[in-house]
Design a protein around this motif. Sequence first.
Motif, PDB file in Angstrom:
ATOM      1  N   PRO A 126      22.061  22.117  -2.432  1.00  0.00           N
ATOM      2  CA  PRO A 126      22.074  21.297  -3.655  1.00  0.00           C
ATOM      3  C   PRO A 126      20.776  20.522  -3.891  1.00  0.00           C
ATOM      4  O   PRO A 126      20.480  20.122  -5.022  1.00  0.00           O
ATOM      5  CB  PRO A 126      23.225  20.320  -3.416  1.00  0.00           C
ATOM      6  CG  PRO A 126      24.012  20.874  -2.282  1.00  0.00           C
ATOM      7  CD  PRO A 126      23.080  21.689  -1.466  1.00  0.00           C
ATOM      8  N   GLY A 127      19.990  20.308  -2.823  1.00  0.00           N
ATOM      9  CA  GLY A 127      18.701  19.632  -2.983  1.00  0.00           C
ATOM     10  C   GLY A 127      18.800  18.302  -3.728  1.00  0.00           C
ATOM     11  O   GLY A 127      19.861  17.665  -3.745  1.00  0.00           O
ATOM     12  N   LEU A 128      17.694  17.926  -4.344  1.00  0.00           N
ATOM     13  CA  LEU A 128      17.634  16.627  -5.016  1.00  0.00           C
ATOM     14  C   LEU A 128      18.662  16.458  -6.119  1.00  0.00           C
ATOM     15  O   LEU A 128      19.007  15.332  -6.479  1.00  0.00           O
ATOM     16  CB  LEU A 128      16.242  16.439  -5.641  1.00  0.00           C
ATOM     17  CG  LEU A 128      15.186  15.682  -4.850  1.00  0.00           C
ATOM     18  CD1 LEU A 128      13.964  15.450  -5.706  1.00  0.00           C
ATOM     19  CD2 LEU A 128      15.714  14.340  -4.336  1.00  0.00           C
ATOM     20  N   ASP A 129      19.158  17.559  -6.659  1.00  0.00           N
ATOM     21  CA  ASP A 129      20.121  17.430  -7.764  1.00  0.00           C
ATOM     22  C   ASP A 129      21.370  16.656  -7.356  1.00  0.00           C
ATOM     23  O   ASP A 129      21.957  15.951  -8.166  1.00  0.00           O
ATOM     24  CB  ASP A 129      20.524  18.807  -8.294  1.00  0.00           C
ATOM     25  CG  ASP A 129      19.368  19.480  -8.992  1.00  0.00           C
ATOM     26  OD1 ASP A 129      19.363  19.509 -10.225  1.00  0.00           O
ATOM     27  OD2 ASP A 129      18.447  19.943  -8.294  1.00  0.00           O
ATOM     28  N   TYR A 130      21.810  16.865  -6.096  1.00  0.00           N
ATOM     29  CA  TYR A 130      23.049  16.194  -5.658  1.00  0.00           C
ATOM     30  C   TYR A 130      22.934  15.495  -4.325  1.00  0.00           C
ATOM     31  O   TYR A 130      23.715  14.582  -4.042  1.00  0.00           O
ATOM     32  CB  TYR A 130      24.192  17.223  -5.552  1.00  0.00           C
ATOM     33  CG  TYR A 130      24.488  17.923  -6.840  1.00  0.00           C
ATOM     34  CD1 TYR A 130      25.150  17.255  -7.867  1.00  0.00           C
ATOM     35  CD2 TYR A 130      24.077  19.232  -7.054  1.00  0.00           C
ATOM     36  CE1 TYR A 130      25.393  17.882  -9.072  1.00  0.00           C
ATOM     37  CE2 TYR A 130      24.319  19.871  -8.250  1.00  0.00           C
ATOM     38  CZ  TYR A 130      24.973  19.197  -9.259  1.00  0.00           C
ATOM     39  OH  TYR A 130      25.209  19.808 -10.455  1.00  0.00           O
ATOM     40  N   CYS A 131      22.030  15.956  -3.467  1.00  0.00           N
ATOM     41  CA  CYS A 131      22.097  15.531  -2.068  1.00  0.00           C
ATOM     42  C   CYS A 131      21.222  14.311  -1.801  1.00  0.00           C
ATOM     43  O   CYS A 131      20.033  14.314  -2.099  1.00  0.00           O
ATOM     44  CB  CYS A 131      21.659  16.689  -1.167  1.00  0.00           C
ATOM     45  SG  CYS A 131      21.659  16.221   0.551  1.00  0.00           S
ATOM     46  N   ALA A 132      21.827  13.300  -1.191  1.00  0.00           N
ATOM     47  CA  ALA A 132      21.109  12.053  -0.926  1.00  0.00           C
ATOM     48  C   ALA A 132      20.047  12.214   0.161  1.00  0.00           C
ATOM     49  O   ALA A 132      19.172  11.371   0.302  1.00  0.00           O
ATOM     50  CB  ALA A 132      22.099  10.966  -0.533  1.00  0.00           C
ATOM     51  N   LEU A 133      20.119  13.284   0.943  1.00  0.00           N
ATOM     52  CA  LEU A 133      19.148  13.460   2.025  1.00  0.00           C
ATOM     53  C   LEU A 133      17.919  14.264   1.584  1.00  0.00           C
ATOM     54  O   LEU A 133      16.961  14.396   2.330  1.00  0.00           O
ATOM     55  CB  LEU A 133      19.813  14.182   3.206  1.00  0.00           C
ATOM     56  CG  LEU A 133      21.059  13.519   3.787  1.00  0.00           C
ATOM     57  CD1 LEU A 133      21.654  14.380   4.887  1.00  0.00           C
ATOM     58  CD2 LEU A 133      20.728  12.146   4.323  1.00  0.00           C
ATOM     59  N   ALA A 134      17.953  14.782   0.381  1.00  0.00           N
ATOM     60  CA  ALA A 134      16.922  15.741  -0.036  1.00  0.00           C
ATOM     61  C   ALA A 134      15.535  15.122  -0.165  1.00  0.00           C
ATOM     62  O   ALA A 134      15.394  13.966  -0.553  1.00  0.00           O
ATOM     63  CB  ALA A 134      17.312  16.360  -1.369  1.00  0.00           C
ATOM     64  N   ASN A 135      14.507  15.938   0.164  1.00  0.00           N
ATOM     65  CA  ASN A 135      13.118  15.567  -0.096  1.00  0.00           C
ATOM     66  C   ASN A 135      12.654  16.140  -1.419  1.00  0.00           C
ATOM     67  O   ASN A 135      11.714  15.651  -2.020  1.00  0.00           O
ATOM     68  CB  ASN A 135      12.195  16.186   0.966  1.00  0.00           C
ATOM     69  CG  ASN A 135      12.331  15.492   2.291  1.00  0.00           C
ATOM     70  OD1 ASN A 135      12.548  14.294   2.329  1.00  0.00           O
ATOM     71  ND2 ASN A 135      12.217  16.255   3.355  1.00  0.00           N
TER      72      ASN A 135
END
Length: 551
Positions: free
Chosen positions: A415-424
């Motif tokens: 999900p990356g930055l669209d949904y995930c709080a851990l994404a870079n």
Amino acid sequence: MYQYNYKDQAIVDQRVIQFRDQTTRYLNGEIAEDKYRALRLMNGVYVQTHAPLLRIAGPYGLLSSKQVRKLASIARDYDKGFCHFTTRQNIQFNWPALERVPDILEELASVQMHAIQTSGNCLRNTTSDQLAGVCKDEIEDPRPYCEIIRQWTILHPEFAYLPRKFKIAVSGAEQDRAATQFHDIGLHLVKNDQGEVGFKVFVGGGLGRTPIIGQVIRPFLEKKHLLSYLEAIVRIYNLYGRRDNKYRARIKILVREAGLAEVTQKVEAEWEIIKDKLQLSATDISDMRAQFNPPAYQTDASQDTSYAEKLASDSDFATWIKHNTAEHKVDGYVAAYISLKAPDSPPGDCSDTQLDAIADLADQYSFGLVRVTHRQNLVLADIKQADLFELWQKLSALALATPNINKATDMICCPGLDYCALANAGSIGVAKEINEQLDSLDYIHDLGEVKINISGCMNGCAHQSVGHIGILGVDKKGVEWYQITLGGSSENDAAIGSRLGPAVSKEDISGVVKTILEVYVDQRNNEDETFLAAVRRLGVSPFKEKVYATH
Ligand code: HEM
Ligand code: SF4
């Protein structure tokens, strides 16, 4: 398909009641945030960028049409009209309201589904081959063993608080379609010299920030010892796995630090103590196998001639058959992939209308069953050849027949930055751009098998380190950049990709992928040399030279 007995049903029903009570008390301020966090994680509820995220277990990737219809209605009534299939054959909802999660779980329990142990430091959903039971290269159907393992893992009292999460995958075929060498425990059904079938046991594989290929801890394990051996491994992990540093807590690190020999010695010693008390009897195994008996295949299915006529007369149909179907062990039947990788939709997403339609197609053509693949697609495994043309037409109308299985646009994407709080960094947007760069199906087909995996951070949910082309989002002073690896594989020839060079910018990433593919087309020996074989022969240098000269 396995049907819940009263015990299975009681476990999920009681969990709904318990979680409803916990959530009500949390919302009333009676349970503190940190205490509730542990409780919600035991029920698959993460809190992400926009909303809670609910992860539901898809046991070894097998769903009934009734369950798929339930996912459709949950998507419609509680979410934004879609769900997401993950690389571990699970299902995620990205937009549920926390106060309604207990209702969702109650709906799921009514169709024998749940979200127990889909997050947290516990034994997770066991995964398997999407072609289990139907493929030609199978030694034995792995699903009965997956179900035996599921029952052993669920609410296992000793393993509720492991040092870290623990994942098991089982494959019964020659070809590993379940990434078993990248699991904490990987099981392969194999035949020994006496012709007996048992398990080859791998331990200490994993992806994430430290990708490691699993090693063989036992070349042959008799079936009756399956659970005692698993129990011995998890006990040793529970005792010796590091709890001081969560990045070093997985069993792969224990195996790396202590060495395979020492871990093996400890596991075998533990196993000696428990092996006689936890045996599977021949009846336990045959009763479970009976739950997965083959459906009532038509014996004359291969007599039909309409299929050959359609293949000859409709080239689009023939293209779909070539790329999106797999051989079946029964003559006259085929396994058909449903591609969740249409160019304009996020990889692995499926809408409520599509889900409802897939459930109907499963009922009409495939004995009411749907399978989830670890590359985020679906499979209808038992299609009569005479029904394929009609099925293809219906899938096409639903945008589910993009003929790209295992091709460059069949990307795995988190999900990356669209949904995930851990994404870079974003990953769904990158997949979309790559799709736009590679907009010719003929070109994609000419490239042959290319697996592109994109993760938004080094947790590696989208298996980027084992992608033929791996793309990893990194954060450089608040800006999204991407690191590229080439030559990974999660199949029998397991390998971790090699770094291409410095990270590339967001603007460049899709152009870079295009360049890499162009180098392959220029330098392959012939059309039979796959992308992966060419990378292995050439090394990364020619790709590196071209990429950094032009971008
Ligand atoms: C947005 C919610 C998500 C969060 C917060 C999340 C978090 C994480 C974290 C922290 C890890 C690293 C754990 C470790 O190595 O010990 C991980 C690994 C992993 N995640 Fe996710 N993830 C999310 C969504 C997904 C999705 C959508 C998929 C599938 C597409 C997925 C599949 C995996 C897999 C396969 C690993 C593998 C690493 C391994 O255990 O070897 N996750 N995730
Ligand atoms: S790889 Fe990172 S960004 Fe992607 S879902 Fe996993 S934790 Fe989130």
